[in-house]
Scaffold this motif. Structure first.
Motif, PDB file in Angstrom:
ATOM      1  N   THR A  63       0.841  -1.206   0.000  1.00  0.00           N
ATOM      2  CA  THR A  63       0.000   0.000   0.000  1.00  0.00           C
ATOM      3  C   THR A  63       0.871   1.248   0.000  1.00  0.00           C
ATOM      4  O   THR A  63       0.633   2.194  -0.771  1.00  0.00           O
ATOM      5  CB  THR A  63      -0.930  -0.004   1.225  1.00  0.00           C
ATOM      6  OG1 THR A  63      -1.798  -1.141   1.148  1.00  0.00           O
ATOM      7  CG2 THR A  63      -1.761   1.264   1.265  1.00  0.00           C
TER       8      THR A  63
ATOM      9  N   ARG B  69      -5.751   9.526  -5.834  1.00  0.00           N
ATOM     10  CA  ARG B  69      -6.543   8.297  -5.965  1.00  0.00           C
ATOM     11  C   ARG B  69      -5.747   7.047  -5.631  1.00  0.00           C
ATOM     12  O   ARG B  69      -6.294   5.943  -5.630  1.00  0.00           O
ATOM     13  CB  ARG B  69      -7.090   8.185  -7.394  1.00  0.00           C
ATOM     14  CG  ARG B  69      -8.181   9.199  -7.712  1.00  0.00           C
ATOM     15  CD  ARG B  69      -8.560   9.148  -9.190  1.00  0.00           C
ATOM     16  NE  ARG B  69      -7.535   9.769 -10.032  1.00  0.00           N
ATOM     17  CZ  ARG B  69      -7.586   9.823 -11.355  1.00  0.00           C
ATOM     18  NH1 ARG B  69      -8.609   9.270 -11.986  1.00  0.00           N
ATOM     19  NH2 ARG B  69      -6.627  10.413 -12.043  1.00  0.00           N
TER      20      ARG B  69
ATOM     21  N   ALA C 217      -7.136   4.736  -2.917  1.00  0.00           N
ATOM     22  CA  ALA C 217      -8.296   3.983  -3.403  1.00  0.00           C
ATOM     23  C   ALA C 217      -7.865   2.831  -4.292  1.00  0.00           C
ATOM     24  O   ALA C 217      -8.445   1.737  -4.243  1.00  0.00           O
ATOM     25  CB  ALA C 217      -9.240   4.912  -4.157  1.00  0.00           C
TER      26      ALA C 217
ATOM     27  N   THR D  69      -6.697   0.103  -2.102  1.00  0.00           N
ATOM     28  CA  THR D  69      -7.852  -0.552  -1.488  1.00  0.00           C
ATOM     29  C   THR D  69      -8.518  -1.515  -2.461  1.00  0.00           C
ATOM     30  O   THR D  69      -8.856  -2.647  -2.111  1.00  0.00           O
ATOM     31  CB  THR D  69      -8.883   0.503  -1.023  1.00  0.00           C
ATOM     32  OG1 THR D  69      -8.301   1.303  -0.001  1.00  0.00           O
ATOM     33  CG2 THR D  69     -10.140  -0.163  -0.488  1.00  0.00           C
ATOM     34  N   ILE D  70      -8.695  -1.063  -3.703  1.00  0.00           N
ATOM     35  CA  ILE D  70      -9.325  -1.910  -4.718  1.00  0.00           C
ATOM     36  C   ILE D  70      -8.461  -3.146  -4.985  1.00  0.00           C
ATOM     37  O   ILE D  70      -8.977  -4.269  -5.092  1.00  0.00           O
ATOM     38  CB  ILE D  70      -9.545  -1.120  -6.022  1.00  0.00           C
ATOM     39  CG1 ILE D  70     -10.600  -0.035  -5.801  1.00  0.00           C
ATOM     40  CG2 ILE D  70      -9.977  -2.042  -7.154  1.00  0.00           C
ATOM     41  CD1 ILE D  70     -10.731   0.937  -6.952  1.00  0.00           C
TER      42      ILE D  70
ATOM     43  N   ALA E 175     -15.388  -3.157  -0.751  1.00  0.00           N
ATOM     44  CA  ALA E 175     -14.517  -2.282  -1.544  1.00  0.00           C
ATOM     45  C   ALA E 175     -15.285  -1.087  -2.087  1.00  0.00           C
ATOM     46  O   ALA E 175     -14.824   0.061  -2.008  1.00  0.00           O
ATOM     47  CB  ALA E 175     -13.884  -3.079  -2.686  1.00  0.00           C
TER      48      ALA E 175
ATOM     49  N   GLN F 141     -16.118   1.316   0.735  1.00  0.00           N
ATOM     50  CA  GLN F 141     -14.963   2.082   1.204  1.00  0.00           C
ATOM     51  C   GLN F 141     -14.639   3.241   0.268  1.00  0.00           C
ATOM     52  O   GLN F 141     -14.270   4.326   0.712  1.00  0.00           O
ATOM     53  CB  GLN F 141     -13.746   1.162   1.338  1.00  0.00           C
ATOM     54  CG  GLN F 141     -13.839   0.192   2.507  1.00  0.00           C
ATOM     55  CD  GLN F 141     -12.565  -0.575   2.736  1.00  0.00           C
ATOM     56  OE1 GLN F 141     -11.481  -0.003   2.723  1.00  0.00           O
ATOM     57  NE2 GLN F 141     -12.677  -1.881   2.973  1.00  0.00           N
ATOM     58  N   ILE F 142     -14.793   3.004  -1.022  1.00  0.00           N
ATOM     59  CA  ILE F 142     -14.494   4.057  -1.996  1.00  0.00           C
ATOM     60  C   ILE F 142     -15.506   5.197  -1.899  1.00  0.00           C
ATOM     61  O   ILE F 142     -15.145   6.373  -1.806  1.00  0.00           O
ATOM     62  CB  ILE F 142     -14.471   3.475  -3.422  1.00  0.00           C
ATOM     63  CG1 ILE F 142     -13.272   2.526  -3.567  1.00  0.00           C
ATOM     64  CG2 ILE F 142     -14.385   4.593  -4.468  1.00  0.00           C
ATOM     65  CD1 ILE F 142     -13.319   1.676  -4.804  1.00  0.00           C
TER      66      ILE F 142
ATOM     67  N   THR G 237     -15.766   7.566   1.472  1.00  0.00           N
ATOM     68  CA  THR G 237     -14.829   8.656   1.765  1.00  0.00           C
ATOM     69  C   THR G 237     -15.512  10.021   1.760  1.00  0.00           C
ATOM     70  O   THR G 237     -14.963  10.994   2.279  1.00  0.00           O
ATOM     71  CB  THR G 237     -13.680   8.668   0.735  1.00  0.00           C
ATOM     72  OG1 THR G 237     -14.223   8.769  -0.587  1.00  0.00           O
ATOM     73  CG2 THR G 237     -12.860   7.393   0.840  1.00  0.00           C
TER      74      THR G 237
ATOM     75  N   SER H  99     -13.201   1.506   7.249  1.00  0.00           N
ATOM     76  CA  SER H  99     -12.341   2.526   6.633  1.00  0.00           C
ATOM     77  C   SER H  99     -12.537   3.892   7.265  1.00  0.00           C
ATOM     78  O   SER H  99     -11.570   4.610   7.531  1.00  0.00           O
ATOM     79  CB  SER H  99     -12.606   2.600   5.125  1.00  0.00           C
ATOM     80  OG  SER H  99     -13.939   2.991   4.862  1.00  0.00           O
ATOM     81  N   ARG H 100     -13.776   4.243   7.533  1.00  0.00           N
ATOM     82  CA  ARG H 100     -14.023   5.564   8.112  1.00  0.00           C
ATOM     83  C   ARG H 100     -13.725   5.581   9.603  1.00  0.00           C
ATOM     84  O   ARG H 100     -13.423   6.635  10.175  1.00  0.00           O
ATOM     85  CB  ARG H 100     -15.467   6.009   7.854  1.00  0.00           C
ATOM     86  CG  ARG H 100     -15.816   6.082   6.379  1.00  0.00           C
ATOM     87  CD  ARG H 100     -14.777   6.876   5.585  1.00  0.00           C
ATOM     88  NE  ARG H 100     -14.883   8.308   5.837  1.00  0.00           N
ATOM     89  CZ  ARG H 100     -13.905   9.180   5.600  1.00  0.00           C
ATOM     90  NH1 ARG H 100     -12.726   8.751   5.179  1.00  0.00           N
ATOM     91  NH2 ARG H 100     -14.084  10.460   5.832  1.00  0.00           N
TER      92      ARG H 100
END
Length: 401
Positions: free
Chosen positions: A118, A132, A135, A138-139, A258, A261-262, A265, A315-316
């Motif tokens: 990451t 990005r 993200a 994450t993906i 996934a 999470q995207i 945000t 994620s948040r």
């Protein structure tokens, strides 16, 4: 590094992360085949699954800081070696102890690879992709997790010798990942020091951390359930012995996570955690109904809804904690957060195995879902209580003014 080379490195690192993560969930639809061959119960399945978390935690704590000191590439290459070793062990596995070894090695590969890859993806991102890059990581991460059971399920259902072919396919993917790592330039400045990853949470962060960590615990508990015993639920409770479908159900929770999470945000962190807990509670309610009525549609819906709740809250929740944490202590706080999450995919799932053995899979799954739903509701209630206290304090301050 030229723009073209940076683009090249960015894409290669994203592939490498996805390929390694595929291996961590690859055995999910195959556990039924192993249990037929080796004659073990759902409890043993959950123990085999949970040993993965032990490997992740060991790697996170022991090797978590190494890539800052010796560079990203050596650590990533070590991760590919563990992934290859795991696949080879699964290829020759003819007993439960070997399956346990394979899962521990898989956990070591994931624990070494995830954080380092990451960071490398973010560092290698070209300017146009800089914002990005997280993200994309994450993906790649969750996309790999979701693709693993789908790939293995399709091979188990439609291809010959799935217990060998599946891992030969993954060996090929990991070899390509190792080549990708060798081709990319080093992205780290090598300024860190070797040593164990410290775990701690500053006092001023603890109220938010406790709630966020409990939400993460609830969410990862559910992912553990779906990637360990969902195939058994499909066969035993729903009455469908389709390995491909089992893989799709297990993979769908990661796909939903996934996407959540995207798009999550855009939501303020604490509010997002509350929303995620509410959605997770709904997912557990759907699972209870699905188990009671032996509903395939309900089982799929429970996976998707729970994945959305898990993705948003996890994620948040991390973002909410990061907002309050001093920059120099974010690594140790984030590591503590991940330790909680990985404990959640091991110990509760083994508890589900014991419950299934004592009461049956349907009753055990129902009790499990109710317990997770209650925990998510407690988190939601704690967030609402904190917000009401904050608003009350502001109102009192305004009146005094």
């Amino acid at each position: 590094m030229s723009l073209t080379r940076r683009d090249f490195a960015f894409a290669l690192l994203a592939y490498a992360l996805a390929a390694i993560m595929v291996g961590t969930t690859l055995p999910t639809p195959l556990y039924a085949l192993y249990s037929e061959r080796m004659h073990f119960s759902v409890l043993t399945t959950t123990v085999i699954y949970a040993t993965y978390a032990g490997g992740v935690l060991f790697a996170l704590l022991v090797f978590g800081r190494w890539s800052d000191a010796i560079g990203r590439r050596p650590v990533l290459l070590a991760g590919t070696v563990f992934a290859l070793a795991s696949a080879v062990v699964f290829l020759v596995a003819d007993s439960v102890p070997l399956l346990l070894v394979g899962r521990v090695l898989s956990g070591l590969s994931a624990g070494i690879f995830t954080g380092t890859a990451t960071a490398a993806i973010i560092e290698a991102a070209p300017p146009s992709w800089r914002t990005r890059a997280p993200a994309v990581a994450t993906i790649a991460n969750i996309g790999g997790l979701g693709s693993g059971p789908v790939l293995a399920g399709i091979l188990a259902q439609h291809a010959p010798s799935p217990l060998t072919l599946t891992f030969f396919v993954h060996i090929g993917m990991v070899v390509l990942a190792a080549i990708a790592v060798l081709l990319v330039p080093e992205t780290s400045s090598r300024t860190g020091k070797l040593g164990l990853q410290r775990l701690s949470v500053p006092p001023e962060v603890r109220p938010v951390f406790v709630i966020a960590a409990l939400a993460a615990f609830a969410g990862f508990t559910v992912t553990g359930l779906f990637t360990s015993v969902a195939p058994s639920m499909l066969t035993t409770i729903i009455g469908i012995g389709d390995h491909a479908l089992a893989g799709v159900i297990a993979g769908s929770i990661f796909g939903a996570s996934a996407v959540a999470q995207i798009f999550g945000t855009r939501i303020e962190p604490r509010r997002a955690v509350a929303i995620g807990c509410a959605i997770l509670t709904a997912g557990m309610g759907i699972l209870v109904v699905a188990l009671h009525y032996s509903s395939l549609a309900g089982l799929i819906a429970a996976a998707v809804v729970s994945g959305i709740g898990q993705g948003i809250s996890f994620s948040r929740g991390l973002a909410a904690v990061a907002e309050l944490t001093p920059a120099q202590r974010r690594a140790e706080v984030s590591s503590t957060y991940f330790v909680v999450a990985y404990i959640a995919i091991s110990i509760p799932v083994i508890g589900e195995g014991f419950a299934a053995q004592a009461w049956g899979l349907r009753t055990g799954g129902t009790v499990f879902a109710v317990a997770v739903g209650v925990l998510a509701l407690v988190c939601l209630g704690a967030i609402l209580w904190q917000e009401s206290r904050t608003k009350s304090g502001r109102s009192t301050y305004a009146d005094a003014g």
